[in-house]
Design a protein around this motif. Sequence first.
Motif, PDB file in Angstrom:
ATOM      1  N   ASP A  84      37.756 -13.986  32.538  1.00  0.00           N
ATOM      2  CA  ASP A  84      38.218 -13.376  31.291  1.00  0.00           C
ATOM      3  C   ASP A  84      37.052 -12.917  30.433  1.00  0.00           C
ATOM      4  O   ASP A  84      37.117 -11.873  29.774  1.00  0.00           O
ATOM      5  N   THR A  85      35.966 -13.702  30.426  1.00  0.00           N
ATOM      6  CA  THR A  85      34.784 -13.309  29.657  1.00  0.00           C
ATOM      7  C   THR A  85      34.197 -12.015  30.206  1.00  0.00           C
ATOM      8  O   THR A  85      33.843 -11.095  29.456  1.00  0.00           O
ATOM      9  N   LEU A  86      34.093 -11.929  31.541  1.00  0.00           N
ATOM     10  CA  LEU A  86      33.542 -10.726  32.164  1.00  0.00           C
ATOM     11  C   LEU A  86      34.442  -9.504  31.927  1.00  0.00           C
ATOM     12  O   LEU A  86      33.960  -8.381  31.767  1.00  0.00           O
ATOM     13  N   LEU A  87      35.749  -9.755  31.899  1.00  0.00           N
ATOM     14  CA  LEU A  87      36.687  -8.634  31.829  1.00  0.00           C
ATOM     15  C   LEU A  87      37.121  -8.288  30.406  1.00  0.00           C
ATOM     16  O   LEU A  87      37.899  -7.344  30.223  1.00  0.00           O
ATOM     17  N   ALA A  88      36.637  -9.041  29.411  1.00  0.00           N
ATOM     18  CA  ALA A  88      37.077  -8.795  28.029  1.00  0.00           C
ATOM     19  C   ALA A  88      36.798  -7.354  27.602  1.00  0.00           C
ATOM     20  O   ALA A  88      37.673  -6.660  27.058  1.00  0.00           O
ATOM     21  N   SER A  89      35.593  -6.887  27.842  1.00  0.00           N
ATOM     22  CA  SER A  89      35.244  -5.512  27.478  1.00  0.00           C
ATOM     23  C   SER A  89      36.064  -4.515  28.289  1.00  0.00           C
ATOM     24  O   SER A  89      36.467  -3.464  27.769  1.00  0.00           O
ATOM     25  N   ALA A  90      36.313  -4.837  29.561  1.00  0.00           N
ATOM     26  CA  ALA A  90      37.064  -3.920  30.415  1.00  0.00           C
ATOM     27  C   ALA A  90      38.497  -3.753  29.905  1.00  0.00           C
ATOM     28  O   ALA A  90      39.047  -2.640  29.905  1.00  0.00           O
ATOM     29  N   ARG A  91      39.095  -4.843  29.450  1.00  0.00           N
ATOM     30  CA  ARG A  91      40.466  -4.741  28.937  1.00  0.00           C
ATOM     31  C   ARG A  91      40.508  -3.950  27.632  1.00  0.00           C
ATOM     32  O   ARG A  91      41.452  -3.179  27.392  1.00  0.00           O
ATOM     33  N   GLU A  92      39.519  -4.135  26.789  1.00  0.00           N
ATOM     34  CA  GLU A  92      39.434  -3.329  25.557  1.00  0.00           C
ATOM     35  C   GLU A  92      39.259  -1.853  25.899  1.00  0.00           C
ATOM     36  O   GLU A  92      39.887  -0.975  25.301  1.00  0.00           O
ATOM     37  N   ALA A  93      38.386  -1.586  26.880  1.00  0.00           N
ATOM     38  CA  ALA A  93      38.132  -0.188  27.272  1.00  0.00           C
ATOM     39  C   ALA A  93      39.378   0.436  27.875  1.00  0.00           C
ATOM     40  O   ALA A  93      39.681   1.622  27.637  1.00  0.00           O
ATOM     41  N   PHE A  94      40.124  -0.336  28.664  1.00  0.00           N
ATOM     42  CA  PHE A  94      41.351   0.188  29.268  1.00  0.00           C
ATOM     43  C   PHE A  94      42.373   0.520  28.179  1.00  0.00           C
ATOM     44  O   PHE A  94      43.065   1.542  28.252  1.00  0.00           O
ATOM     45  N   THR A  95      42.466  -0.350  27.164  1.00  0.00           N
ATOM     46  CA  THR A  95      43.384  -0.092  26.053  1.00  0.00           C
ATOM     47  C   THR A  95      42.978   1.171  25.307  1.00  0.00           C
ATOM     48  O   THR A  95      43.840   1.943  24.854  1.00  0.00           O
ATOM     49  N   SER A  96      41.662   1.410  25.187  1.00  0.00           N
ATOM     50  CA  SER A  96      41.196   2.645  24.561  1.00  0.00           C
ATOM     51  C   SER A  96      41.588   3.863  25.405  1.00  0.00           C
ATOM     52  O   SER A  96      41.938   4.915  24.866  1.00  0.00           O
ATOM     53  N   GLY A  97      41.527   3.712  26.721  1.00  0.00           N
ATOM     54  CA  GLY A  97      41.974   4.791  27.602  1.00  0.00           C
ATOM     55  C   GLY A  97      43.445   5.092  27.409  1.00  0.00           C
ATOM     56  O   GLY A  97      43.856   6.269  27.351  1.00  0.00           O
ATOM     57  N   LEU A  98      44.278   4.038  27.302  1.00  0.00           N
ATOM     58  CA  LEU A  98      45.702   4.218  27.040  1.00  0.00           C
ATOM     59  C   LEU A  98      45.919   4.907  25.696  1.00  0.00           C
ATOM     60  O   LEU A  98      46.774   5.794  25.572  1.00  0.00           O
ATOM     61  N   ALA A  99      45.126   4.515  24.689  1.00  0.00           N
ATOM     62  CA  ALA A  99      45.258   5.134  23.366  1.00  0.00           C
ATOM     63  C   ALA A  99      44.903   6.624  23.413  1.00  0.00           C
ATOM     64  O   ALA A  99      45.555   7.452  22.764  1.00  0.00           O
ATOM     65  N   GLY A 100      43.867   6.978  24.189  1.00  0.00           N
ATOM     66  CA  GLY A 100      43.501   8.387  24.324  1.00  0.00           C
ATOM     67  C   GLY A 100      44.617   9.200  24.965  1.00  0.00           C
ATOM     68  O   GLY A 100      44.923  10.329  24.532  1.00  0.00           O
ATOM     69  N   ILE A 101      45.259   8.627  25.988  1.00  0.00           N
ATOM     70  CA  ILE A 101      46.399   9.296  26.622  1.00  0.00           C
ATOM     71  C   ILE A 101      47.556   9.426  25.638  1.00  0.00           C
ATOM     72  O   ILE A 101      48.212  10.472  25.547  1.00  0.00           O
ATOM     73  N   ALA A 102      47.816   8.344  24.870  1.00  0.00           N
ATOM     74  CA  ALA A 102      48.928   8.355  23.921  1.00  0.00           C
ATOM     75  C   ALA A 102      48.726   9.400  22.834  1.00  0.00           C
ATOM     76  O   ALA A 102      49.664  10.120  22.468  1.00  0.00           O
ATOM     77  N   LEU A 103      47.511   9.496  22.295  1.00  0.00           N
ATOM     78  CA  LEU A 103      47.255  10.471  21.231  1.00  0.00           C
ATOM     79  C   LEU A 103      47.408  11.899  21.758  1.00  0.00           C
ATOM     80  O   LEU A 103      48.025  12.755  21.102  1.00  0.00           O
ATOM     81  N   THR A 104      46.852  12.158  22.924  1.00  0.00           N
ATOM     82  CA  THR A 104      46.999  13.483  23.542  1.00  0.00           C
ATOM     83  C   THR A 104      48.473  13.812  23.764  1.00  0.00           C
ATOM     84  O   THR A 104      48.928  14.929  23.486  1.00  0.00           O
ATOM     85  N   SER A 105      49.225  12.846  24.258  1.00  0.00           N
ATOM     86  CA  SER A 105      50.639  13.062  24.550  1.00  0.00           C
ATOM     87  C   SER A 105      51.449  13.272  23.272  1.00  0.00           C
ATOM     88  O   SER A 105      52.395  14.068  23.248  1.00  0.00           O
ATOM     89  N   ALA A 106      51.095  12.539  22.205  1.00  0.00           N
ATOM     90  CA  ALA A 106      51.803  12.719  20.935  1.00  0.00           C
ATOM     91  C   ALA A 106      51.602  14.129  20.394  1.00  0.00           C
ATOM     92  O   ALA A 106      52.561  14.789  19.951  1.00  0.00           O
ATOM     93  N   ILE A 107      50.366  14.610  20.437  1.00  0.00           N
ATOM     94  CA  ILE A 107      50.081  15.969  19.959  1.00  0.00           C
ATOM     95  C   ILE A 107      50.868  16.996  20.773  1.00  0.00           C
ATOM     96  O   ILE A 107      51.478  17.927  20.228  1.00  0.00           O
ATOM     97  N   LEU A 108      50.875  16.825  22.096  1.00  0.00           N
ATOM     98  CA  LEU A 108      51.619  17.745  22.965  1.00  0.00           C
ATOM     99  C   LEU A 108      53.110  17.706  22.654  1.00  0.00           C
ATOM    100  O   LEU A 108      53.782  18.750  22.613  1.00  0.00           O
ATOM    101  N   SER A 109      53.659  16.507  22.437  1.00  0.00           N
ATOM    102  CA  SER A 109      55.098  16.367  22.202  1.00  0.00           C
ATOM    103  C   SER A 109      55.520  17.058  20.911  1.00  0.00           C
ATOM    104  O   SER A 109      56.522  17.792  20.869  1.00  0.00           O
ATOM    105  N   PHE A 110      54.761  16.832  19.829  1.00  0.00           N
ATOM    106  CA  PHE A 110      55.113  17.469  18.557  1.00  0.00           C
ATOM    107  C   PHE A 110      54.949  18.989  18.642  1.00  0.00           C
ATOM    108  O   PHE A 110      55.774  19.741  18.106  1.00  0.00           O
ATOM    109  N   ALA A 111      53.884  19.435  19.293  1.00  0.00           N
ATOM    110  CA  ALA A 111      53.683  20.884  19.448  1.00  0.00           C
ATOM    111  C   ALA A 111      54.805  21.513  20.260  1.00  0.00           C
ATOM    112  O   ALA A 111      55.301  22.604  19.940  1.00  0.00           O
TER     113      ALA A 111
END
Length: 516
Positions: A461-488
């Motif tokens: 868990d210690t080794l993967l803590a940063s990886a899980r945060e980074a993965f969540t940031s990747g999900l957030a980037g997809i979500a923001l892109t998708s939200a902009i596309l959906s409203f447009a």
Amino acid sequence: MNSSAPARAGTRQWLGLAVLALPTLLVAMDVSVLHLAVPQISSGLGASAQEMLWIVDIYGFMIAGFLVTMGTLGDRIGRRKILLFGAAAFAAASVLAAYADDPVTLIAARALLGITGATLMPSTLSLIVNMFGDERQRGLAIAVWVTMFSVGTALGPVIGGLILQAFWWGAVFLIAVPIMVLLLAVGPVLLPEYRDPDGGKLDLVSVALSLVAILPIILGLKELATDGSPALAAAAIVVGAAFGYLFVRRQRTSPNPLVDVRLFSRRAFTVAASALLLTMFVAGGTYLFITQFLQLVAGRSPLTAGLWLLPAAFTLIITSMSAPGLAGRFGPAPVVAAGLAVSGVGHLLLLLVTPSQDVGLLVTAFAILYAGGGPVVALGTDLIVGSAPPQMAGSASAVSETSTELGMALGVAALGSLGTGLYRAQVTVPPGTPPATAEAIQDSLANGVAATTSLPPSTADTLLASAREAFTSGLAGIALTSAILSFALAGLVLWGIRPSEEVAEEASATPVPEAA
């Protein structure tokens, strides 16, 4: 009584419909089942993040590339014949995928599944039209056929979770074998044969051009997102675009085009097709990361992850079944636009998800964005076909089917690459981590989790803590892109798709030139 009225369907036709529903159910299940299996496939085959994206989305690209081709081929040699041949080939490719022992073999097997899968959808729909001459019965039969997509989406996560809980990852591909065997056994008895005596010639040059236009562009996008060669990425995109231009040019002059590009000169048609393609684009990329988040970040088993996906599947079923009634009252464009706006809200909620919180917010957000997509799934084909002149309905239907499959595959490729790129840009590995483990974590979260399974949980868990945060940031980037596309898209639909009376008026006022 009108002696020329079409005969009503009997028991044999309805049993035939049940048989035709099987491959439709399978296609919908295949997507959700495979996404759940991504972590196991990645660790089992040692596949890199880029290889995993190809494993997931090459299927959709091959289906999209060959849908129109297989539909034309079925018209020429027989729709039942091409369906049964495709079923046999699909079963064989499923076995090959199940027992693949390296990523390249699995990618090749998935490509074969896509090519053979392209025989299933156009054949099933066209056979339904042939079997049900009565308009009301045909409408009900097509509604049942469409509903199988939603049912497959709902069943897929649970069945996939149960299989992955009990067996190895390859078992998810073997689901197709008994279904295809049943289709082969009863299809010749219950399904009629049909050939179009005026079916056009198959333009193999257009088939080749369509593939060499799509695949290089996707390769370029993946190279950009996975720290590949910028020169190779740029060259691939330029090559794909050049072949895309040649494809469009050939469709304009060919006597038997794969796609009648004249349809895209109509604003309503282009907007409707774009809405369907981009809705599936958003769904494909988001679904890929959410299924991995539940397992790799939240630590849920495949079965539990599948159960957590059920609320979204049920909201999709409810809104897709409610959409036609709402469209009859308010018009299809406002209903689709409202759904896209709701989907945008769901994507914005995903921005609030963190690795440490319970999955309740993630599941709620996913259910909301899936609910918003229901009207587009239910009404998209009608909007596309209704935006085209009656004499071009066949080409419009082909564009609709292609938009669905291509949109899903493009979403996995482009948004999956975006999420992977954001993950790699933000992940950090603590000093002193063994090089092999560090390399695995930096490649993908799935490989990182697999590389730390032998370590004590607290160390992993210690080794993967940063990886899980980074993965969540990747999900957030997809979500923001998708939200902009959906409203447009919501605004685009309201602007571009007018009431059906105006479309009919325009169709009668604008002559459509005959193909050369």
